[in-house]
Design a protein around this motif. Structure first.
Motif, short mmCIF file in Angstrom:
data_model
loop_
_atom_site.label_atom_id
_atom_site.label_comp_id
_atom_site.label_asym_id
_atom_site.label_seq_id
_atom_site.Cartn_x
_atom_site.Cartn_y
_atom_site.Cartn_z
N HIS A 33 0.82 -1.22 0.00
CA HIS A 33 0.00 0.00 0.00
C HIS A 33 0.85 1.27 0.00
O HIS A 33 0.34 2.36 -0.16
N ASN A 34 2.14 1.11 0.24
CA ASN A 34 3.05 2.26 0.30
C ASN A 34 3.96 2.28 -0.92
O ASN A 34 4.94 3.03 -0.95
N ASP A 35 3.63 1.46 -1.93
CA ASP A 35 4.50 1.41 -3.11
C ASP A 35 4.53 2.79 -3.78
O ASP A 35 3.47 3.37 -4.06
N GLY A 36 5.72 3.31 -4.00
CA GLY A 36 5.85 4.65 -4.58
C GLY A 36 6.29 5.67 -3.55
O GLY A 36 6.51 6.84 -3.88
N VAL A 37 6.47 5.24 -2.31
CA VAL A 37 6.89 6.17 -1.25
C VAL A 37 8.25 6.80 -1.59
O VAL A 37 8.57 7.90 -1.13
N ASP A 38 9.03 6.12 -2.43
CA ASP A 38 10.33 6.69 -2.84
C ASP A 38 10.16 7.99 -3.62
O ASP A 38 11.12 8.73 -3.83
N LEU A 39 8.92 8.29 -4.05
CA LEU A 39 8.67 9.53 -4.79
C LEU A 39 8.14 10.65 -3.89
O LEU A 39 7.89 11.76 -4.34
N ALA A 40 7.97 10.33 -2.61
CA ALA A 40 7.34 11.31 -1.71
C ALA A 40 8.34 12.36 -1.22
O ALA A 40 9.51 12.07 -0.99
N ASP A 41 7.83 13.58 -1.06
CA ASP A 41 8.63 14.64 -0.43
C ASP A 41 8.39 14.66 1.07
O ASP A 41 9.24 15.13 1.82
#
Ligand code: PLP
Length: 472
Positions: free
Chosen positions: A287-295
């Motif tokens: 559910h947190n896939d893509g957190v590497d794109l978060a600021d």
């Protein structure tokens, strides 16, 4: 003249009595009606019109606490409380609060209590690993974590950092840029819109995106809206994605939203207020896939992670963005440690100057439960939510409004909204349980929110028995 202070001997005696009281309260909590039923004004009517002129004995305070205050308390810690989202406490967290009050620390600067700052930095670095968050959120990288009071404050801080980044600091100097546009889903928490308003970016500069059948943001609609705004000369500057929306636990596709956000150079804030705790368990990190794109990314240990209110953890990818937006250094706060550049002054990472020593309770929770203990409880709550969903599915008079992704089950009696409104009114009237409701795709649903510190399987069965046996 007698000293007006409570003596330390009296404090010891009343302190023991207060802790004993809390133990007894928690031991017997499920026998109390969950929701307070006092009428508006009833509590105030029981209080004297003016403050006491002369000192009273603390035992009188405790007596009135029981007689006047308790009837006006809704028992959030009851295992029969299934409304809203949990707001958990636990014995180690309560003791952390007590010791923090005992120290009376105000941690605005590193210098005003180095341990207050350093424990916070350290525990938030621990949590980056425990939650499987990207390493850039750690203090030895470009980012870092900070404890805020609530997710609302985290959202506001993220908005301010995004605003200054998008305008190269001009807004702080000369006021709002009307071209800035923010985006989130129509199911996002109202704190996002409130934060934008507080930041001087009116609701007209917020686009509320429609959601799909699972209550997740429609990424295609978001892509179109951002492109349209850019063509019109506007500046998409901030996007908030939610992991676990308040109404229905909708989970936005973080990666898809993050890719769009990056395309426009906007800031991606992830609001994982309740469901962030689930990231303790590797199997839920999908559910947190893509957190590497978060600021920025935040969650509330005061919701599902057994840490008494208030405690929200916010991480930013680049601390310079946050500090650049929030730091002002008046002369009276200057000190050698700050000037050395070797310390963190968390006053620059939040709205207020003063700050509580919240890291203490969080540290106690992490140590006394251990990561394994926390994961065990999270998995158990998710199991209980699935069990409850199965009970709903097995009764043909009921239906699920959505398949529960984690620990919130939205369901209804088949039929009209009015039936479900009557059902929830009846259920909540008796004090046996407390549920809240949501509108999902325009239809009324009951919310069974599982995750209370003391909730066990028997409470879920008991709740279902009561729900299924109550005729609306
Ligand atoms: N975001 C979400 C998804 C929430 O569910 C909530 C509260 O329930 C909030 C933000 C606001 O939380 P807080 O009270 O910490 O500001």
């Amino acid at each position: 003249m007698n000293s007006p202070h409570m003596s330390l001997e009296e404090f010891r005696q009343h302190g023991h009595a207060a802790v004993d009281w809390i133990c007894e309260y928690l031991r017997t909590i499920e026998t109390r009606p969950v929701r307070s039923t006092v009428a508006p004004g009833e509590i105030r009517a029981s209080l004297p019109a003016s403050a006491p002129e002369h000192a009273e004995d603390f035992s009188a305070c405790l007596r009135d606490f029981e007689n006047i205050i308790l009837p006006g308390i809704t028992h959030w810690q009851s295992p029969n409380f299934f409304a809203y989202f949990p707001c958990n406490g636990s014995p180690p967290a309560i003791l952390g609060e007590l010791l923090s009050a005992g120290l009376g620390v105000q941690g605005m600067l590193w210098q005003t209590s180095p341990a207050c700052t350093e424990l916070e930095t350290h525990v938030l670095d621990w949590l980056v690993d425990l939650l499987g968050l990207p390493a850039f959120f750690k203090s030895d990288s470009t980012g870092g974590g900070v404890i805020q009071d609530t997710a609302s404050s985290s959202a506001l801080c993220a908005i301010l950092a995004a605003r200054e980044r998008a305008t190269a600091g001009r807004t702080n100097r000369s006021g709002i840029d009307r071209r800035l546009i923010a985006y989130t889903s129509e199911q996002a928490h109202s704190s996002i819109e409130k934060g934008l308003r507080v930041a001087g970016i009116g609701s007209d500069q917020l686009r509320l995106m429609p959601v799909d059948e699972r209550c997740a943001i429609g990424a295609d609609a978001l892509a179109e809206a951002m492109a349209r705004d850019r063509r019109a000369g506007a500046v998409p500057f901030f996007v908030c994605a939610t992991i676990g929306t308040t109404a229905a636990n909708g989970i936005d596709p973080i990666r898809r939203v993050g890719e769009l956000t990056q395309r426009y150079g906007a800031w991606l804030h992830v609001d994982a207020a309740m469901c962030g705790t689930a990231m303790l368990c590797p199997e839920f990190r999908i559910h947190n896939d893509g957190v590497d794109l978060a600021d920025s990314w935040c969650f509330n240990p005061h919701k599902w992670m057994f840490t008494s209110f208030d405690c929200d953890c916010l991480w930013v990818r680049r601390r310079a963005d946050l500090i650049g937006a929030l730091s002002i250094l008046p002369d009276y706060l200057r000190n050698a440690a700050t000037e050395s550049g070797a310390v963190i002054d968390y006053r620059d990472w939040q709205i207020p100057l003063g700050r509580r020593f919240r890291a203490l309770k969080l540290w106690f929770v992490l140590r006394c439960y251990g990561a394994a203990g926390l994961r065990q409880l999270v998995r158990e709550h998710v199991r209980l939510a699935r069990l409850f969903a199965d009970l709903v599915r097995a009764d043909e008079r009921f239906e699920l409004a959505l398949d529960p992704p984690l620990n919130l089950v939205c369901f209804r009696r088949r039929g009209e909204d009015a039936i479900n409104q009557r059902l929830i009114d009846k259920l909540n009237a008796g004090g046996k349980i407390y549920l809240s409701h949501a509108l999902i795709h325009g239809r009324f649903a009951l919310r069974m929110s599982i995750g209370g510190t003391w909730c066990e399987e028997r409470h879920v069965h008991q709740a279902w028995r009561f729900i299924s046996e109550t005729e609306p």
